[in-house]
Scaffold this motif. Structure first.
Motif, PDB file in Angstrom:
ATOM      1  N   PHE A 258       3.984  -3.040  -5.747  1.00  0.00           N
ATOM      2  CA  PHE A 258       4.125  -4.468  -5.457  1.00  0.00           C
ATOM      3  C   PHE A 258       5.591  -4.848  -5.355  1.00  0.00           C
ATOM      4  N   ALA A 259       6.409  -4.331  -6.284  1.00  0.00           N
ATOM      5  CA  ALA A 259       7.831  -4.667  -6.295  1.00  0.00           C
ATOM      6  C   ALA A 259       8.530  -4.124  -5.051  1.00  0.00           C
ATOM      7  N   GLU A 260       8.096  -2.963  -4.592  1.00  0.00           N
ATOM      8  CA  GLU A 260       8.749  -2.336  -3.435  1.00  0.00           C
ATOM      9  C   GLU A 260       8.280  -2.905  -2.105  1.00  0.00           C
ATOM     10  N   HIS A 261       6.977  -3.245  -2.015  1.00  0.00           N
ATOM     11  CA  HIS A 261       6.407  -3.581  -0.711  1.00  0.00           C
ATOM     12  C   HIS A 261       5.804  -4.980  -0.620  1.00  0.00           C
ATOM     13  N   GLY A 262       5.636  -5.659  -1.773  1.00  0.00           N
ATOM     14  CA  GLY A 262       4.901  -6.914  -1.778  1.00  0.00           C
ATOM     15  C   GLY A 262       3.414  -6.637  -1.918  1.00  0.00           C
ATOM     16  N   THR A 263       2.693  -7.561  -2.501  1.00  0.00           N
ATOM     17  CA  THR A 263       1.282  -7.311  -2.787  1.00  0.00           C
ATOM     18  C   THR A 263       0.426  -7.217  -1.524  1.00  0.00           C
ATOM     19  N   ALA A 264       0.781  -7.977  -0.493  1.00  0.00           N
ATOM     20  CA  ALA A 264      -0.048  -7.992   0.716  1.00  0.00           C
ATOM     21  C   ALA A 264      -0.105  -6.627   1.391  1.00  0.00           C
ATOM     22  N   ALA A 265       0.964  -5.846   1.257  1.00  0.00           N
ATOM     23  CA  ALA A 265       1.033  -4.553   1.943  1.00  0.00           C
ATOM     24  C   ALA A 265       0.435  -3.411   1.131  1.00  0.00           C
ATOM     25  N   VAL A 266      -0.043  -3.693  -0.065  1.00  0.00           N
ATOM     26  CA  VAL A 266      -0.542  -2.644  -0.966  1.00  0.00           C
ATOM     27  C   VAL A 266      -2.047  -2.817  -1.158  1.00  0.00           C
ATOM     28  N   THR A 267      -2.777  -1.721  -1.120  1.00  0.00           N
ATOM     29  CA  THR A 267      -4.226  -1.763  -1.320  1.00  0.00           C
ATOM     30  C   THR A 267      -4.606  -1.114  -2.650  1.00  0.00           C
ATOM     31  N   ALA A 268      -5.804  -1.422  -3.102  1.00  0.00           N
ATOM     32  CA  ALA A 268      -6.319  -0.778  -4.314  1.00  0.00           C
ATOM     33  C   ALA A 268      -6.444   0.728  -4.096  1.00  0.00           C
ATOM     34  N   GLU A 269      -6.836   1.135  -2.903  1.00  0.00           N
ATOM     35  CA  GLU A 269      -6.947   2.554  -2.594  1.00  0.00           C
ATOM     36  C   GLU A 269      -5.604   3.256  -2.744  1.00  0.00           C
ATOM     37  N   GLN A 270      -4.534   2.601  -2.295  1.00  0.00           N
ATOM     38  CA  GLN A 270      -3.198   3.188  -2.405  1.00  0.00           C
ATOM     39  C   GLN A 270      -2.780   3.324  -3.865  1.00  0.00           C
ATOM     40  N   ILE A 271      -3.050   2.281  -4.647  1.00  0.00           N
ATOM     41  CA  ILE A 271      -2.699   2.326  -6.072  1.00  0.00           C
ATOM     42  C   ILE A 271      -3.447   3.457  -6.758  1.00  0.00           C
ATOM     43  N   ALA A 272      -4.746   3.571  -6.477  1.00  0.00           N
ATOM     44  CA  ALA A 272      -5.553   4.624  -7.091  1.00  0.00           C
ATOM     45  C   ALA A 272      -5.032   5.998  -6.693  1.00  0.00           C
ATOM     46  N   SER A 273      -4.754   6.182  -5.417  1.00  0.00           N
ATOM     47  CA  SER A 273      -4.288   7.477  -4.935  1.00  0.00           C
ATOM     48  C   SER A 273      -2.975   7.884  -5.591  1.00  0.00           C
TER      49      SER A 273
END
Length: 208
Positions: free
Chosen positions: A32-47
Motif C-alpha cells: 500500500f505504501a509503495e503503490h497505493g491501495t487501489a493498485a494492490v489486490t488481495a491476491e497480490q498480498i497473499a502471493s
C-alpha cells in the motif's frame, strides 16, 4: 488488558497464527505504501506473503483490514506499559513517560517507515482510514478499561474517560502529524516528541 487479570500465554499454534497475521500485515502495508491501495489486490498480498488466498481471508475480510495488526502494535505496547506501572491511575508525567517508551521505535525502522507510507495512503482510501480510526477508538476503549482497573473508589469516571480520550488522541494526532511532516523517527518532531506535546495540551486541565 486489565491490570488485575492474569496473563494468559499464547500456545505455539496461536503464536504461529499471530506471526502469519503480522507477516500478511507487513506485506499489505508495504505494498500500500509503495503503490497505493487501489493498485494492490488481495491476491497480490497473499502471493507475496507466501500464503493461499483462502488463508489470507481467514485473517482479514478485506485487503485494507489486513494491515490492522501492524497499526495496532503501538497501541498494544502502550497499554502493556500503562498496565504494568504503579497500581493506581498514572499521573500525567507517568503517562508521558509511557508514551515516550511506546513510541520509541528502536529496532523497527522498517515498520515505522511503512506506517508513514500507510498514513499517506489513507488520504486516498476511506476504507484504510476507517481501519485506522477503529484501531484508535479501540485503543481508547482499552485504555479506559486499564485506567478503570487501576482506579480507586474515589476516582471520577468522567475524569478517567477524559484521560483515556486525551491520551489516545495525543498519540493519533502525533503519528499523523509526524507522517505529514516527514519528520525523523527520533528527536524534535518525532512521534514521541509530538505525542508528549499533544498530551500536555489536551490533558493539562484533567488533574492527573
Amino acid at each position: 488488558m486489565s491490570a488485575t487479570h492474569p496473563i494468559v500465554r499464547p500456545t505455539l499454534a496461536e503464536r504461529r497464527k499471530q506471526e502469519t497475521r503480522m507477516d500478511i500485515a507487513r506485506t499489505a502495508a508495504r505494498l500500500f505504501a509503495e503503490h497505493g491501495t487501489a493498485a494492490v489486490t488481495a491476491e497480490q498480498i497473499a502471493s507475496e506473503s507466501g500464503v493461499a488466498l483462502r488463508t489470507f481471508y481467514r485473517y482479514a475480510r478485506t485487503k485494507e483490514e489486513a494491515v490492522e495488526p501492524l497499526l495496532a502494535t503501538g497501541a498494544q505496547r502502550w497499554l502493556e506499559i500503562v498496565a504494568a506501572g504503579p497500581q493506581r491511575v498514572p499521573t500525567l508525567p507517568e503517562l508521558e513517560e509511557a508514551i515516550q517508551t511506546s513510541l520509541t521505535f528502536e529496532g523497527a525502522p522498517e515498520d515505522l517507515e511503512t506506517t508513514r507510507g500507510l498514513i499517506h495512503a489513507m488520504d486516498d482510501d476511506p476504507a484504510l482510514r476507517t481501519v485506522w480510526h477503529r484501531i484508535n477508538l479501540e485503543a481508547e476503549r482499552d485504555l479506559l478499561c486499564v485506567l478503570t482497573d487501576l482506579a480507586g473508589p474515589t476516582e471520577d469516571p468522567l475524569q478517567l474517560r477524559l484521560l483515556a480520550a486525551a491520551s489516545a488522541g495525543a498519540i493519533r494526532i502525533a503519528v499523523e502529524q509526524w507522517a505529514s511532516d516527514n519528520a525523523p523517527a527520533t528527536g524534535p518532531g518525532a512521534p514521541a516528541d509530538l505525542a508528549v506535546r499533544s498530551l500536555r495540551a489536551l490533558a493539562g486541565g484533567i488533574g492527573h
